[in-house]
Write a protein that holds these residues in place. Structure first.
Motif, mmCIF file in Angstrom:
data_model
loop_
_atom_site.group_PDB
_atom_site.id
_atom_site.type_symbol
_atom_site.label_atom_id
_atom_site.label_comp_id
_atom_site.label_asym_id
_atom_site.label_seq_id
_atom_site.Cartn_x
_atom_site.Cartn_y
_atom_site.Cartn_z
ATOM 1 N N PRO A 1 43.375 35.536 35.889
ATOM 2 C CA PRO A 1 42.746 35.536 37.211
ATOM 3 C C PRO A 1 43.713 35.139 38.316
ATOM 4 O O PRO A 1 43.754 35.769 39.392
ATOM 5 C CB PRO A 1 41.614 34.513 37.057
ATOM 6 N N PHE A 2 44.495 34.092 38.076
ATOM 7 C CA PHE A 2 45.428 33.629 39.098
ATOM 8 C C PHE A 2 46.504 34.677 39.366
ATOM 9 O O PHE A 2 46.878 34.941 40.524
ATOM 10 C CB PHE A 2 46.059 32.304 38.663
ATOM 11 N N LEU A 3 47.005 35.295 38.309
ATOM 12 C CA LEU A 3 48.032 36.328 38.467
ATOM 13 C C LEU A 3 47.495 37.508 39.265
ATOM 14 O O LEU A 3 48.205 38.084 40.092
ATOM 15 C CB LEU A 3 48.514 36.791 37.090
ATOM 16 N N THR A 4 46.250 37.854 39.020
ATOM 17 C CA THR A 4 45.636 38.960 39.771
ATOM 18 C C THR A 4 45.541 38.628 41.254
ATOM 19 O O THR A 4 45.850 39.459 42.122
ATOM 20 C CB THR A 4 44.239 39.276 39.204
ATOM 21 N N GLY A 5 45.113 37.396 41.558
ATOM 22 C CA GLY A 5 45.046 36.985 42.958
ATOM 23 C C GLY A 5 46.391 37.027 43.638
ATOM 24 O O GLY A 5 46.508 37.457 44.798
ATOM 25 N N GLU A 6 47.441 36.593 42.936
ATOM 26 C CA GLU A 6 48.789 36.633 43.504
ATOM 27 C C GLU A 6 49.224 38.071 43.771
ATOM 28 O O GLU A 6 49.827 38.373 44.808
ATOM 29 C CB GLU A 6 49.778 35.957 42.548
ATOM 30 N N PHE A 7 48.922 38.966 42.845
ATOM 31 C CA PHE A 7 49.322 40.371 43.003
ATOM 32 C C PHE A 7 48.710 40.968 44.265
ATOM 33 O O PHE A 7 49.378 41.713 45.001
ATOM 34 C CB PHE A 7 48.890 41.168 41.769
ATOM 35 N N PHE A 8 47.446 40.658 44.523
ATOM 36 C CA PHE A 8 46.770 41.242 45.694
ATOM 37 C C PHE A 8 46.995 40.423 46.957
ATOM 38 O O PHE A 8 46.466 40.766 48.009
ATOM 39 C CB PHE A 8 45.277 41.387 45.408
ATOM 40 N N LYS A 9 47.791 39.348 46.856
ATOM 41 C CA LYS A 9 48.036 38.462 47.999
ATOM 42 C C LYS A 9 46.720 37.972 48.590
ATOM 43 O O LYS A 9 46.497 37.985 49.806
ATOM 44 C CB LYS A 9 48.903 39.152 49.061
ATOM 45 N N GLY B 1 40.205 47.240 23.832
ATOM 46 C CA GLY B 1 41.577 47.632 23.529
ATOM 47 C C GLY B 1 42.635 46.978 24.386
ATOM 48 O O GLY B 1 43.833 47.207 24.175
ATOM 49 N N TRP B 2 42.238 46.137 25.313
ATOM 50 C CA TRP B 2 43.217 45.512 26.206
ATOM 51 C C TRP B 2 44.076 44.468 25.495
ATOM 52 O O TRP B 2 45.227 44.255 25.867
ATOM 53 C CB TRP B 2 42.499 44.840 27.384
ATOM 54 N N VAL C 1 50.955 33.669 27.025
ATOM 55 C CA VAL C 1 51.462 33.912 28.385
ATOM 56 C C VAL C 1 51.657 35.408 28.623
ATOM 57 O O VAL C 1 51.233 35.954 29.655
ATOM 58 C CB VAL C 1 52.775 33.134 28.616
ATOM 59 N N ASP C 2 52.297 36.095 27.681
ATOM 60 C CA ASP C 2 52.491 37.545 27.830
ATOM 61 C C ASP C 2 51.154 38.279 27.817
ATOM 62 O O ASP C 2 50.975 39.287 28.523
ATOM 63 C CB ASP C 2 53.388 38.069 26.718
ATOM 64 N N GLY C 3 50.210 37.779 27.008
ATOM 65 C CA GLY C 3 48.899 38.407 26.966
ATOM 66 C C GLY C 3 48.176 38.326 28.296
ATOM 67 O O GLY C 3 47.542 39.295 28.746
ATOM 68 N N HIS C 4 48.247 37.176 28.952
ATOM 69 C CA HIS C 4 47.631 37.045 30.275
ATOM 70 C C HIS C 4 48.288 37.986 31.280
ATOM 71 O O HIS C 4 47.604 38.578 32.132
ATOM 72 C CB HIS C 4 47.726 35.598 30.759
ATOM 73 N N GLN C 5 49.592 38.113 31.199
ATOM 74 C CA GLN C 5 50.284 39.043 32.095
ATOM 75 C C GLN C 5 49.830 40.480 31.844
ATOM 76 O O GLN C 5 49.648 41.255 32.790
ATOM 77 C CB GLN C 5 51.795 38.905 31.917
ATOM 78 N N ALA D 1 46.270 40.880 33.272
ATOM 79 C CA ALA D 1 46.340 40.947 34.733
ATOM 80 C C ALA D 1 46.827 42.324 35.186
ATOM 81 O O ALA D 1 46.256 42.923 36.112
ATOM 82 C CB ALA D 1 47.264 39.855 35.269
ATOM 83 N N SER D 2 47.863 42.840 34.534
ATOM 84 C CA SER D 2 48.405 44.150 34.918
ATOM 85 C C SER D 2 47.371 45.253 34.716
ATOM 86 O O SER D 2 47.194 46.132 35.581
ATOM 87 C CB SER D 2 49.665 44.442 34.105
ATOM 88 N N LEU D 3 46.663 45.224 33.584
ATOM 89 C CA LEU D 3 45.648 46.240 33.325
ATOM 90 C C LEU D 3 44.513 46.156 34.337
ATOM 91 O O LEU D 3 44.031 47.190 34.831
ATOM 92 C CB LEU D 3 45.108 46.076 31.902
ATOM 93 N N PHE D 4 44.098 44.943 34.675
ATOM 94 C CA PHE D 4 43.008 44.812 35.635
ATOM 95 C C PHE D 4 43.464 45.175 37.049
ATOM 96 O O PHE D 4 42.697 45.771 37.820
ATOM 97 C CB PHE D 4 42.435 43.402 35.603
ATOM 98 N N GLU D 5 44.682 44.827 37.400
ATOM 99 C CA GLU D 5 45.212 45.217 38.710
ATOM 100 C C GLU D 5 45.202 46.733 38.853
ATOM 101 O O GLU D 5 44.791 47.271 39.897
ATOM 102 C CB GLU D 5 46.631 44.666 38.870
#
Length: 406
Positions: free
Chosen positions: A209-217, A361-362, A377-381, A384-388
């Motif tokens: 969730p946090f990584l997704t928020g950072e990606f979208f600023k 399948g994610w 850690v890699d799994g969360h990344q 986040a990438s798939l959801f972004e």
């Protein structure tokens, strides 16, 4: 002799275990915790103290050279881990405790120290953990001159001529137009392996969730509690489920907190701006506690009705589970077909702004910790990438820049 005299005047020799104070004119600025230009995010009680992983504050400062947090007695003892980011650089961890805490303005673990640059600075601070996560903010000191004390062995402290110290100025922080609200359990809270004490190295700041928020600023708020069900039942040490706790200031850790063993209603007007998008990934603990499919669906639909009272027009994204990956390549799922049913029921009732995010399948065995099947850690990344990408295809675009410039 003149050379020796000038050296003696310029430098101070400090004997073993002596005390030394660097006397320089200080222009410190003390900011009380109720200052209107502190931008608080997440859930804070009246003390003021944090609850829920990711809660914190943001500062926009002109002329910042040093930062000190003065924390009160409700701060987790012996320490709480906070994430710090300066000028939108990656977050780094600083451990803090009750009292005065010097906050480095660059990653202390980095071999290369990066000075603070630019006319203004944005400092973002949040608590990383889903427990032991309370900081009780009393005040903030900007540009305090720190004295050096107890220098071990023989040291030589040399002074140099400096100009008049700059006085820091606290400026308004403009939040992003995007505010992403995440609701969930351990799969969203930054849980690590058992060998890591059930925390990712940087807690929620490394969770999807946090990584997704950072990606979208965007501004991000994470209300996720490991072990908690959506149903309001006792589950893995949680006295309540998210269908109850989401509407409270406190996370479920309140039950074990001797100095704050109660809940208070959360004032959703304090969420500035109001969430623009709501994401929900939950249900694993309901299934583990043998909540029936029919009971889970009814609880979920009731929860969505309450959310719609708060967020009448915002899109809500209902995640299917990515399941529990196994070493043999299989994945165990729960409540199959029920999340589709929940979204269908909402749409049949006229709610066209609730959407299904199919995460089948994610996540695979390589993406999880073997001891608890939670994303590493890699799994969360990866999540986040798939959801972004999913959100971009849906129509959401990242902001072109952060709303508060530096």
């Amino acid at each position: 002799m003149r050379l020796l005299t000038s050296i003696a005047l310029a430098c101070v020799s400090v004997l073993s275990h002596g005390l030394a104070a660097l006397s320089a004119p200080a222009t410190s600025v003390v900011i009380p915790s109720d200052h209107p230009l502190i931008y608080f995010n997440g859930r804070w009680d009246a003390s003021p103290g944090t609850w829920w992983a990711g809660s914190g504050f943001k500062l926009h400062v002109k002329g910042l050279t040093s930062l000190l947090l003065n924390l009160g007695p409700h701060t987790t003892a012996p320490l709480a881990s906070i994430g710090v980011s300066v000028n939108y650089a990656p977050f780094y961890t600083v451990n803090v405790s009750s009292g005065a805490n010097v906050i480095p303005l660059s990653d202390p673990s980095s071999a290369q120290k990066t000075p603070v640059k630019g006319p203004t600075q944005v400092v973002r601070i949040n608590v990383e953990g889903w427990q032991n996560n309370r900081i009780n903010l009393e005040s903030i000191t900007l540009n305090k001159v720190i004295s050096m004390t107890r220098i071990g062995f023989k040291s030589r402290l040399c002074s140099r001529k400096t100009g008049k110290p700059k006085e820091a100025q606290l400026l308004p922080y403009t939040p992003s137009k995007l505010a992403l609200q995440f609701i969930g359990d351990s799969l969203s809270a930054g849980v690590g392996s058992g060998s890591q004490g059930q925390f990712l190295p940087q807690g929620v700041n490394q969770a999807w969730p946090f990584l997704t928020g950072e990606f979208f600023k965007g501004e991000h708020r994470v209300n996720a509690q490991p072990g908690a069900a959506l149903s309001d039942i006792v589950s893995y040490g949680n006295e309540h489920g998210l269908s109850f706790q989401y509407f409270k200031t406190e996370d479920t850790g309140y039950f074990y907190t001797t100095d704050h063993n109660f809940t208070t209603p959360w004032n959703f007007a304090r969420d500035r701006p109001a969430p623009t998008h709501i994401m929900i990934h939950i249900g694993a603990n309901d299934a583990s506690q043998n909540v029936t499919a029919a009971g889970f669906v009814q609880t979920y639909l009731t929860f969505l009705n309450r959310l719609r009272d708060l967020y009448p027009s915002q899109p809500i994204f209902v995640f299917t589970p990515w399941g529990w990956p196994n070493a043999d390549g299989t994945v165990s799922y729960y409540y199959q077909g029920q999340y589709e049913r929940i979204v269908r029921e909402r749409q049949l009732s006229g709610d066209r702004n609730t959407f299904l995010v199919n995460t089948t399948g994610w996540v695979t065995w390589e993406d999880v910790f073997p001891d608890n099947q939670h994303p590493n850690v890699d799994g969360h990344q990866k999540i986040a990438s798939l959801f972004e990408n999913w959100l971009i295809e849906w129509g959401l675009r990242p902001e072109s820049h952060w709303a508060t410039p530096v």
